[in-house]
Design a protein around this motif. Structure first.
Motif, PDB file in Angstrom:
ATOM      1  N   ALA A   1       0.270  -7.638  -3.552  1.00  0.00           N
ATOM      2  CA  ALA A   1      -0.834  -7.906  -2.633  1.00  0.00           C
ATOM      3  C   ALA A   1      -0.506  -9.117  -1.777  1.00  0.00           C
ATOM      4  O   ALA A   1       0.178 -10.044  -2.219  1.00  0.00           O
ATOM      5  N   THR A   2      -1.011  -9.100  -0.556  1.00  0.00           N
ATOM      6  CA  THR A   2      -0.904 -10.262   0.326  1.00  0.00           C
ATOM      7  C   THR A   2      -2.278 -10.889   0.491  1.00  0.00           C
ATOM      8  O   THR A   2      -3.276 -10.179   0.647  1.00  0.00           O
ATOM      9  N   ASN A   3      -2.307 -12.209   0.473  1.00  0.00           N
ATOM     10  CA  ASN A   3      -3.564 -12.917   0.718  1.00  0.00           C
ATOM     11  C   ASN A   3      -3.712 -13.273   2.201  1.00  0.00           C
ATOM     12  O   ASN A   3      -4.543 -14.101   2.564  1.00  0.00           O
ATOM     13  N   SER A   4      -2.932 -12.648   3.068  1.00  0.00           N
ATOM     14  CA  SER A   4      -3.031 -12.931   4.498  1.00  0.00           C
ATOM     15  C   SER A   4      -4.459 -12.735   4.984  1.00  0.00           C
ATOM     16  O   SER A   4      -5.156 -11.802   4.567  1.00  0.00           O
ATOM     17  N   SER A   5      -4.887 -13.605   5.893  1.00  0.00           N
ATOM     18  CA  SER A   5      -6.227 -13.502   6.465  1.00  0.00           C
ATOM     19  C   SER A   5      -6.248 -12.731   7.774  1.00  0.00           C
ATOM     20  O   SER A   5      -7.326 -12.496   8.329  1.00  0.00           O
ATOM     21  N   SER A   6      -5.066 -12.330   8.296  1.00  0.00           N
ATOM     22  CA  SER A   6      -5.074 -11.684   9.603  1.00  0.00           C
ATOM     23  C   SER A   6      -3.914 -10.736   9.855  1.00  0.00           C
ATOM     24  O   SER A   6      -4.022  -9.846  10.692  1.00  0.00           O
ATOM     25  N   LEU A   7      -2.782 -10.908   9.175  1.00  0.00           N
ATOM     26  CA  LEU A   7      -1.584 -10.136   9.498  1.00  0.00           C
ATOM     27  C   LEU A   7      -1.690  -8.695   9.022  1.00  0.00           C
ATOM     28  O   LEU A   7      -2.271  -8.401   7.978  1.00  0.00           O
ATOM     29  N   SER A   8      -1.103  -7.790   9.803  1.00  0.00           N
ATOM     30  CA  SER A   8      -1.155  -6.360   9.509  1.00  0.00           C
ATOM     31  C   SER A   8      -0.503  -6.042   8.171  1.00  0.00           C
ATOM     32  O   SER A   8       0.658  -6.395   7.920  1.00  0.00           O
ATOM     33  N   VAL A   9      -1.233  -5.358   7.310  1.00  0.00           N
ATOM     34  CA  VAL A   9      -0.692  -4.921   6.020  1.00  0.00           C
ATOM     35  C   VAL A   9       0.455  -3.943   6.240  1.00  0.00           C
ATOM     36  O   VAL A   9       1.476  -3.980   5.544  1.00  0.00           O
ATOM     37  N   ALA A  10       0.322  -3.071   7.232  1.00  0.00           N
ATOM     38  CA  ALA A  10       1.376  -2.094   7.521  1.00  0.00           C
ATOM     39  C   ALA A  10       2.681  -2.789   7.899  1.00  0.00           C
ATOM     40  O   ALA A  10       3.765  -2.391   7.462  1.00  0.00           O
ATOM     41  N   GLU A  11       2.596  -3.818   8.718  1.00  0.00           N
ATOM     42  CA  GLU A  11       3.805  -4.524   9.136  1.00  0.00           C
ATOM     43  C   GLU A  11       4.434  -5.295   7.979  1.00  0.00           C
ATOM     44  O   GLU A  11       5.661  -5.354   7.854  1.00  0.00           O
ATOM     45  N   LEU A  12       3.595  -5.880   7.133  1.00  0.00           N
ATOM     46  CA  LEU A  12       4.134  -6.601   5.977  1.00  0.00           C
ATOM     47  C   LEU A  12       4.754  -5.643   4.965  1.00  0.00           C
ATOM     48  O   LEU A  12       5.639  -6.036   4.196  1.00  0.00           O
ATOM     49  N   ALA A  13       4.309  -4.394   4.963  1.00  0.00           N
ATOM     50  CA  ALA A  13       4.847  -3.389   4.038  1.00  0.00           C
ATOM     51  C   ALA A  13       6.161  -2.805   4.516  1.00  0.00           C
ATOM     52  O   ALA A  13       6.803  -2.042   3.781  1.00  0.00           O
ATOM     53  N   ALA A  14       6.583  -3.160   5.735  1.00  0.00           N
ATOM     54  CA  ALA A  14       7.761  -2.524   6.331  1.00  0.00           C
ATOM     55  C   ALA A  14       9.028  -2.716   5.493  1.00  0.00           C
ATOM     56  O   ALA A  14       9.909  -1.861   5.487  1.00  0.00           O
ATOM     57  N   GLY A  15       9.114  -3.831   4.773  1.00  0.00           N
ATOM     58  CA  GLY A  15      10.305  -4.095   3.981  1.00  0.00           C
ATOM     59  C   GLY A  15      10.202  -3.646   2.536  1.00  0.00           C
ATOM     60  O   GLY A  15      11.093  -3.950   1.730  1.00  0.00           O
ATOM     61  N   LEU A  16       9.133  -2.932   2.196  1.00  0.00           N
ATOM     62  CA  LEU A  16       8.911  -2.519   0.804  1.00  0.00           C
ATOM     63  C   LEU A  16       9.352  -1.076   0.559  1.00  0.00           C
ATOM     64  O   LEU A  16       9.218  -0.220   1.428  1.00  0.00           O
ATOM     65  N   GLU A  17       9.820  -0.827  -0.652  1.00  0.00           N
ATOM     66  CA  GLU A  17      10.195   0.531  -1.039  1.00  0.00           C
ATOM     67  C   GLU A  17       9.002   1.318  -1.570  1.00  0.00           C
ATOM     68  O   GLU A  17       9.019   2.548  -1.560  1.00  0.00           O
ATOM     69  N   ARG A  18       7.957   0.614  -2.012  1.00  0.00           N
ATOM     70  CA  ARG A  18       6.786   1.291  -2.584  1.00  0.00           C
ATOM     71  C   ARG A  18       5.511   0.831  -1.867  1.00  0.00           C
ATOM     72  O   ARG A  18       4.663   0.152  -2.465  1.00  0.00           O
ATOM     73  N   PRO A  19       5.338   1.173  -0.597  1.00  0.00           N
ATOM     74  CA  PRO A  19       4.150   0.721   0.148  1.00  0.00           C
ATOM     75  C   PRO A  19       2.846   1.253  -0.437  1.00  0.00           C
ATOM     76  O   PRO A  19       1.784   0.668  -0.182  1.00  0.00           O
ATOM     77  N   GLU A  20       2.926   2.319  -1.236  1.00  0.00           N
ATOM     78  CA  GLU A  20       1.705   2.854  -1.852  1.00  0.00           C
ATOM     79  C   GLU A  20       1.131   1.897  -2.897  1.00  0.00           C
ATOM     80  O   GLU A  20      -0.059   1.988  -3.248  1.00  0.00           O
ATOM     81  N   ARG A  21       1.957   0.947  -3.366  1.00  0.00           N
ATOM     82  CA  ARG A  21       1.509  -0.034  -4.361  1.00  0.00           C
ATOM     83  C   ARG A  21       1.259  -1.397  -3.724  1.00  0.00           C
ATOM     84  O   ARG A  21       1.258  -2.418  -4.420  1.00  0.00           O
ATOM     85  N   PHE A  22       0.999  -1.401  -2.411  1.00  0.00           N
ATOM     86  CA  PHE A  22       0.800  -2.655  -1.682  1.00  0.00           C
ATOM     87  C   PHE A  22      -0.553  -2.639  -0.985  1.00  0.00           C
ATOM     88  O   PHE A  22      -0.973  -1.615  -0.439  1.00  0.00           O
ATOM     89  N   VAL A  23      -1.223  -3.811  -1.002  1.00  0.00           N
ATOM     90  CA  VAL A  23      -2.580  -3.893  -0.471  1.00  0.00           C
ATOM     91  C   VAL A  23      -2.858  -5.318   0.006  1.00  0.00           C
ATOM     92  O   VAL A  23      -2.197  -6.270  -0.437  1.00  0.00           O
ATOM     93  N   GLY A  24      -3.800  -5.462   0.910  1.00  0.00           N
ATOM     94  CA  GLY A  24      -4.278  -6.785   1.279  1.00  0.00           C
ATOM     95  C   GLY A  24      -5.350  -7.236   0.309  1.00  0.00           C
ATOM     96  O   GLY A  24      -6.225  -6.454  -0.074  1.00  0.00           O
ATOM     97  N   LEU A  25      -5.271  -8.483  -0.127  1.00  0.00           N
ATOM     98  CA  LEU A  25      -6.244  -9.032  -1.068  1.00  0.00           C
ATOM     99  C   LEU A  25      -6.629 -10.409  -0.528  1.00  0.00           C
ATOM    100  O   LEU A  25      -6.084 -11.436  -0.932  1.00  0.00           O
ATOM    101  N   HIS A  26      -7.565 -10.407   0.411  1.00  0.00           N
ATOM    102  CA  HIS A  26      -7.913 -11.619   1.155  1.00  0.00           C
ATOM    103  C   HIS A  26      -9.024 -12.377   0.442  1.00  0.00           C
ATOM    104  O   HIS A  26     -10.202 -12.011   0.520  1.00  0.00           O
ATOM    105  N   PHE A  27      -8.641 -13.433  -0.273  1.00  0.00           N
ATOM    106  CA  PHE A  27      -9.598 -14.319  -0.922  1.00  0.00           C
ATOM    107  C   PHE A  27     -10.093 -15.347   0.088  1.00  0.00           C
ATOM    108  O   PHE A  27      -9.480 -15.583   1.116  1.00  0.00           O
ATOM    109  N   PHE A  28     -11.203 -15.995  -0.259  1.00  0.00           N
ATOM    110  CA  PHE A  28     -11.812 -16.977   0.635  1.00  0.00           C
ATOM    111  C   PHE A  28     -11.840 -18.344  -0.034  1.00  0.00           C
ATOM    112  O   PHE A  28     -11.917 -18.449  -1.255  1.00  0.00           O
ATOM    113  N   ASN A  29     -11.783 -19.362   0.783  1.00  0.00           N
ATOM    114  CA  ASN A  29     -11.658 -20.742   0.316  1.00  0.00           C
ATOM    115  C   ASN A  29     -13.027 -21.421   0.239  1.00  0.00           C
ATOM    116  O   ASN A  29     -13.793 -21.348   1.212  1.00  0.00           O
TER     117      ASN A  29
END
Length: 273
Positions: A106-134
């Motif tokens: 999971a990425t805690n990014s607050s704005s970046l595209s999950v699809a673009e961050l998944a570009a380097g992954l072999e298992r994008p089906e196991r990747f998700v955005g998990l945006h926590f708040f401060n």
């Protein structure tokens, strides 16, 4: 449950804390010994504050905390490094190589595209955005961002884990800025334009939003807390992706150029010294 958090800054430490409070075993990965020690102290302090308010025992929770490499048997890996796409892509690829095929990343990014961050992954089906708040331990919301490759099974797991740490998850389709950042940045940029145009002072604008709309704090104070450099970078990214309504005001650019970044430098729209 075994959780790895990459990055032990304010957000990463908060994420580690809430999983420790929910009985998870947590490993925090940091860049060097100095930042690792600072991360451990940050988490310990947060747990002690929570214990003083009636939370779980801090020492017991700290017994389940490790500082080190991402363990191969981690169930969940959350990256909480700075909002640099290249850095996040590299860190996520390294994490994927370190864990089993069943682990969720999971990425805690607050704005970046999950699809673009998944570009380097072999298992994008196991990747998700998990945006926590401060601050993570007290904020109730987690924005769950489903990328185009995220599987329904991964979303089901994430929903269960978010509920297990006492948070409410809202599922958002992958889009620049998601829902909360997109709306929050728009409000913050318009408030900055109002200051620039002499409509009202930062204090008056913030008070109007707190009293009139029941926001916990006004958009200018929040911008100072986030960091005006961070707000500028996100606005530039959203402007590039979504159009000129996110164009950063000149006043924001001038403050960042002058080193007035908000609380972290002592001055932004408010004096924090």
């Amino acid at each position: 449950m075994k959780v790895a958090v990459i990055g032990g800054g304010r957000m990463g430490a908060g994420i580690a804390q809430v999983f420790l409070a929910a009985d998870a075993h947590v490993t925090v990965r940091e860049a060097n010994e100095a930042t690792a020690a600072a991360a451990r102290e940050r988490i310990a302090q947060g747990l002690r504050i929570a214990e003083a308010k009636g939370g779980r025992g801090a020492e017991e929770a700290l017994g389940r905390l490790e500082i080190g490499s991402v363990p191969s048997d981690a169930d969940l890996v959350v990256e909480a490094v700075p909002e640099d796409p290249a850095l996040k892509i590299r860190v996520l690829a390294e994490a994927e190589a370190a864990v089993g095929a069943g682990a969720v990343l999971a990425t805690n990014s607050s704005s970046l595209s999950v699809a673009e961050l998944a570009a380097g992954l072999e298992r994008p089906e196991r990747f998700v955005g998990l945006h926590f708040f401060n601050p993570v331990p007290v904020q109730e919301l987690v924005e769950v961002v489903a990328g185009p490759g995220t599987s329904p099974e991964t979303l089901d797991l994430i929903r269960a884990w978010v509920a297990g740490i006492g948070k409410t998850g809202v599922v958002i389709k992958d889009s620049p800025g998601f829902a909360t950042t997109r709306l929050g940045v728009l409000a913050g940029l318009e408030a900055i334009r109002m200051v620039e145009e002499g409509v009202a002072s930062p204090e008056e604008i913030d008070q109007a939003m707190v009293l009139g709309y029941r926001h916990p704090m006004g958009p200018l104070r929040l911008s100072d807390l986030v960091g005006l450099d961070v707000r500028l970078a996100i606005a530039e990214y959203l402007c590039e992706r979504l159009g000129p309504r996110f164009e950063p005001p000149g006043l924001l650019r001038r403050k960042v150029a002058a080193g007035e970044l908000g609380r972290k430098t002592g001055r932004g729209f408010y004096d924090w010294n």
